[in-house]
Enzyme design. Sequence first.
Site, PDB file in Angstrom:
ATOM      1  N   CYS A  12       0.896  -1.159  -0.049  1.00 42.40           N
ATOM      2  CA  CYS A  12      -0.147   0.187   0.082  1.00 42.40           C
ATOM      3  C   CYS A  12       0.767   1.323   0.084  1.00 42.40           C
ATOM      4  O   CYS A  12       2.091   1.099  -0.334  1.00 42.40           O
ATOM      5  CB  CYS A  12      -0.920  -0.053   1.061  1.00 42.40           C
ATOM      6  SG  CYS A  12      -0.241  -0.100   2.806  1.00 42.40           S
ATOM      7  N   ARG A  18      -3.278  -0.617   5.280  1.00 42.18           N
ATOM      8  CA  ARG A  18      -3.846  -1.531   4.608  1.00 42.18           C
ATOM      9  C   ARG A  18      -3.123  -2.814   4.477  1.00 42.18           C
ATOM     10  O   ARG A  18      -3.540  -4.120   4.637  1.00 42.18           O
ATOM     11  CB  ARG A  18      -4.206  -1.097   3.312  1.00 42.18           C
ATOM     12  CG  ARG A  18      -5.340   0.095   3.341  1.00 42.18           C
ATOM     13  CD  ARG A  18      -5.463   0.727   1.891  1.00 42.18           C
ATOM     14  NE  ARG A  18      -4.430   1.751   1.971  1.00 42.18           N
ATOM     15  CZ  ARG A  18      -4.210   2.624   0.818  1.00 42.18           C
ATOM     16  NH1 ARG A  18      -5.050   2.532  -0.419  1.00 42.18           N
ATOM     17  NH2 ARG A  18      -3.339   3.001   0.756  1.00 42.18           N
ATOM     18  N   ASP A 127      -8.621   3.650   1.438  1.00 40.08           N
ATOM     19  CA  ASP A 127      -7.527   3.953   2.419  1.00 40.08           C
ATOM     20  C   ASP A 127      -8.348   4.217   3.494  1.00 40.08           C
ATOM     21  O   ASP A 127      -9.129   5.178   3.550  1.00 40.08           O
ATOM     22  CB  ASP A 127      -6.809   5.380   1.701  1.00 40.08           C
ATOM     23  CG  ASP A 127      -5.563   5.499   2.864  1.00 40.08           C
ATOM     24  OD1 ASP A 127      -5.538   5.009   3.999  1.00 40.08           O
ATOM     25  OD2 ASP A 127      -4.530   6.452   2.132  1.00 40.08           O
TER      26      ASP A 127
END
Length: 156
Positions: A12, A18, A127
């Site tokens: 990420c 994440r 996100d």
Amino acid sequence: MTMREPAVLFVCLGNICRSPMAEGAFRAAAEAAGLTVTIDSAGTADYHIGEAPDLRAIRTARRHGAEIGGYRGRQASAQDFHDFTHIFALDLSNLANLERIAPSGHGAHLGLLLDLVTGREGQAVADPWYGDEAGFEVTWDEVSAAARALVAQLSR
Ligand code: 4NP
């Protein structure tokens, strides 16, 4: 022919929300399935190198039985394309950044994580950084679905 053991990298932006959650969900699913696989995560940015995951990500993973508090942030590099057989970007901008640093002639599979999930192809794992903890639950659901699909694919 001997097949190379799979090595999976999740990527990420910061490697604190994440991708550590994706790593934790996939570790749990792979372990449950008895799959032998190398697993790691990284960020395309250098903002959080050496840092533990975001507390909201740690708490969310714990609610689902996974411990990610010992993970530490690192930045993805060209070497990762030699060290890993599968590299999954959590969103399209991270996929584009990985394509930019990929060495020519590398043999890794590079793709979008949610391409693994039927009906979610082409989509990003949103996100959760700027939202509240409920957003991290959505992230956990998404990375878990991808983790299950990847375990099934690598177990075939
Ligand atoms: P991640 O989330 O890419 O899922 O780890 C973020 C973490 C940090 C920042 C942005 C996104 N940041 O701007 O510092």
